[in-house]
Each structure stands twice: as structure tokens, then as C-alpha cells.
Design an enzyme around this catalytic site. Structure first.
Site, PDB file in Angstrom:
ATOM      1  N   MET A   1      -6.313  19.683  36.998  1.00 38.31           N
ATOM      2  CA  MET A   1      -5.909  20.989  37.528  1.00 38.31           C
ATOM      3  C   MET A   1      -4.866  20.793  38.635  1.00 38.31           C
ATOM      4  SD  MET A   1      -9.229  23.412  37.297  1.00 38.31           S
ATOM      5  CE  MET A   1     -10.094  22.781  38.710  1.00 38.31           C
TER       6      MET A   1
ATOM      7  N   GLY B   1      -7.691   9.284  42.491  1.00 40.11           N
ATOM      8  CA  GLY B   1      -8.665   9.352  41.394  1.00 40.11           C
ATOM      9  C   GLY B   1      -7.948   9.679  40.085  1.00 40.11           C
ATOM     10  N   HIS B   2      -7.073  10.701  40.122  1.00 38.86           N
ATOM     11  CA  HIS B   2      -6.301  11.051  38.919  1.00 38.86           C
ATOM     12  C   HIS B   2      -5.411   9.878  38.496  1.00 38.86           C
ATOM     13  CE1 HIS B   2      -6.794  15.217  40.763  1.00 38.86           C
ATOM     14  NE2 HIS B   2      -7.354  15.334  39.583  1.00 38.86           N
TER      15      HIS B   2
ATOM     16  N   GLY C   1     -13.246  11.539  35.237  1.00 37.44           N
ATOM     17  CA  GLY C   1     -13.840  10.765  36.322  1.00 37.44           C
ATOM     18  C   GLY C   1     -15.358  10.940  36.371  1.00 37.44           C
ATOM     19  N   GLN C   2     -16.038   9.873  36.763  1.00 38.01           N
ATOM     20  CA  GLN C   2     -17.504   9.941  36.890  1.00 38.01           C
ATOM     21  C   GLN C   2     -17.931  10.868  38.021  1.00 38.01           C
ATOM     22  OE1 GLN C   2     -19.723   6.144  37.190  1.00 38.01           O
ATOM     23  NE2 GLN C   2     -21.144   7.238  38.539  1.00 38.01           N
TER      24      GLN C   2
ATOM     25  N   SER D   1      -9.780  16.855  45.068  1.00 40.16           N
ATOM     26  CA  SER D   1      -8.735  17.767  45.558  1.00 40.16           C
ATOM     27  C   SER D   1      -9.299  18.678  46.646  1.00 40.16           C
ATOM     28  CB  SER D   1      -8.200  18.625  44.412  1.00 40.16           C
ATOM     29  OG  SER D   1      -7.758  17.803  43.364  1.00 40.16           O
ATOM     30  N   ARG D   2     -10.614  18.894  46.615  1.00 42.01           N
ATOM     31  CA  ARG D   2     -11.244  19.816  47.579  1.00 42.01           C
ATOM     32  C   ARG D   2     -11.401  19.201  48.971  1.00 42.01           C
ATOM     33  NH1 ARG D   2     -13.776  21.684  42.766  1.00 42.01           N
ATOM     34  NH2 ARG D   2     -13.581  23.935  42.625  1.00 42.01           N
TER      35      ARG D   2
END
Ligand code: PAF
Length: 272
Positions: free
Chosen positions: A21, A27-28, A138-139, A177-178
């Protein structure tokens, strides 16, 4: 996108897919790296999916930075970036949704009842458009992974759904992202998620198998942080996400904890 994929497939090239998103972080980037290692072509999608947000969840405030995202995508070697508009994927009179039934009712499904219906629907649509050989998740969002894996099998999507390890900041906070929503105090106290999971793992390594006791260890550790409001601490069987009383076999220990308005997830999978 469909033509591009058809062309690459006609050249016998394998397609790796990383759906996001946006507001990309390391992570991405780790998902993109894995996809590049395992496929000839990597497709990244950026789509802020409205159907996975409840009306009270304020989609309009979700962080976005398309310019930075496209630069990161280019730098990390993504071959194709897919960023459709909402009206392209959900035109007027759109009516079809996918519900992965029991799996969507556990864990986050209790406080976000329609969330996974939106996730399964958009990911199934993206799979139809991108036709990936492998898709990477992702886990950190472990429930999402198990739901998408089930959905792909149930709906005969010809894709291997891959779970990639959680990527953490140096101090242990799982990347999300949060995290940008956290103020400095919340950010500091949010470390309790990772630390409490470490304590749980230590207890299990020392022989603890009782799920209630493991959850109590996690709760005690999180409760020392006054800004943390626990949504859930659960020990569930992987694949089915059914709660367990004893830690035996692959078990997902999953947490959701709120700091102000920001809800953070973290988890570990123990294999006994
Ligand atoms: O994990 C996410 O970013 C989203 O839930 C996903 C899988 C891209 C679907 O919108």
C-alpha cells in the site's frame, strides 16, 4: 500490466510479485530483494486499498509518498510498478468480495471484522492481473499471510505465496508504515512488543508449554508500559489460527497493542 505480464511469460520469464500500500520501508525492500533473487521479473504494486479500511479507520490519513516510493522501487531493481487508481479496481456498481471464513474471524478479525474481506478481495484481483509465479508477504502480518495462502489455494490461483521474515529496526521494533504515527514516548514504549516476545521465547526454550502462562509473561512485560493498551495476546496454531492451550507444533504467538491511535502488530512463530 496484463500485456506486460503476458509478454514476459511468453519469454518463459518467471514473475515475482510484491503487493503493497506504499510508504515503502526496509521491510518492503526485503520482499523485493527476495523476489529478485527467486524470479526473472519483479512487479511491485502500490495501491491504498479502500475496502480493507473500516469507516472509522481513516484511510485519508494513511501515510503516502509516491515520489519516494517510485524512487525506492527503481533503486531496488523493480521491473514494473503497478499503481492503479481506486476507480479502476472498484468501478461503479462493484459487488464482488472474497471472504476467507474462519481464518478471518480470529486475531485481528475480532476488532476489524471486514478487514480481511478487503485484503483477500484486492489480493485476488491483483493476482488475476499480475499472474505471479511467486508472491511475497511479510510475517509481521502473519494472519494476512495465512489468509492469502488459503485464498490462493481455495480459488486455484496458480501462485506460490511466500512468507518472509519480519524486518526490525536496530532496537527491535518491527518495521511498519504505521510507525511514523508514534510520538517519541510511544516509540520508546513500543519496544515492549519485541521484548515481551523475546521473554516468551526464553520461557518456551526453558520448557514452558502452558499457553496461559506464556501469555501472562507477555502481558506482565507489556503492562509495565503505561502508554500500551493491549488489544490481544494470542497463541494459535499456524495455518488454522485456532487458539491452543499447549505450545506444541508450529505455534504463532501474536500481539496487537495500541499506542494512542496507533495499533501495532508483532509476532513470533515457535516450532517445538
Ligand atoms: O499488507 C499490505 O500492505 C496490504 O494489506 C496488501 C497485502 C498490499 C493488500 O492491500
Amino acid at each position: 500490466m496484463k500485456e506486460y505480464v503476458r509478454f514476459e511469460k511468453s519469454r518463459q520469464r518467471t514473475i515475482g510479485f510484491v503487493p503493497t500500500m506504499g510508504y515503502l520501508h526496509d521491510g518492503h525492500l526485503s520482499l523485493i530483494k527476495r523476489s529478485k533473487e527467486e524470479n526473472d521479473v519483479t512487479v511491485l504494486s502500490i495501491f491504498l486499498n479502500p475496502t480493507q479500511f473500516a469507516p472509522n479507520e481513516d484511510l485519508s490519513k494513511y501515510p503516502r509518498d509516491f515520489e519516494k516510493d517510485s524512487r525506492l522501487a527503481l533503486e531496488s531493481g523493480v521491473d514494473a510498478l503497478f499503481y492503479p487508481k481506486a476507480e479502476e479496481l472498484y468501478p461503479n456498481n462493484y459487488q464482488t468480495y472474497i471472504n476467507v471464513e474462519a481464518l478471518s474471524r480470529h486475531l485481528c478479525g475480532k476488532s476489524r471484522p471486514d478487514h480481511f474481506r478487503g485484503v483477500a478481495t484486492i489480493v485476488s484481483k491483483l493476482f488475476n492481473i499480475v499472474s505471479p509465479d511467486h508472491a511475497y508477504f511479510g510475517q509481521k502480518d502473519a494472519q494476512q499471510y495465512f489468509i492469502i495462502d488459503r485464498m490462493a489455494k481455495d480459488l486455484n490461483h496458480d501462485v506460490n505465496v511466500v512468507m518472509c521474515p519480519i524486518v526490525r529496526e536496530k532496537d527491535g521494533l518491527a518495521m511498519s508504515s504505521r510507525n511514523v504515527y508514534l510520538d517519541p514516548q510511544e516509540r520508546q514504549q513500543a519496544l515492549c512488543l519485541y521484548r515481551s516476545l523475546e521473554k516468551a521465547e526464553e520461557a518456551i526454550t526453558a520448557g514452558e508449554r502452558n499457553a496461559q502462562k506464556v501469555k501472562a509473561i507477555i502481558k506482565e512485560s507489556i503492562d509495565q508500559n503505561p502508554l500500551a493498551a493491549i488489544d490481544y495476546i494470542e497463541t494459535v496454531r499456524t495455518e488454522t489460527l485456532e487458539p491452543v492451550d499447549e505450545i506444541e507444533g508450529p505455534t504463532l504467538i501474536a500481539l496487537a497493542v495500541k499506542f494512542g491511535k496507533t495499533r501495532l502488530l508483532d509476532n513470533t512463530i515457535v516450532r517445538i
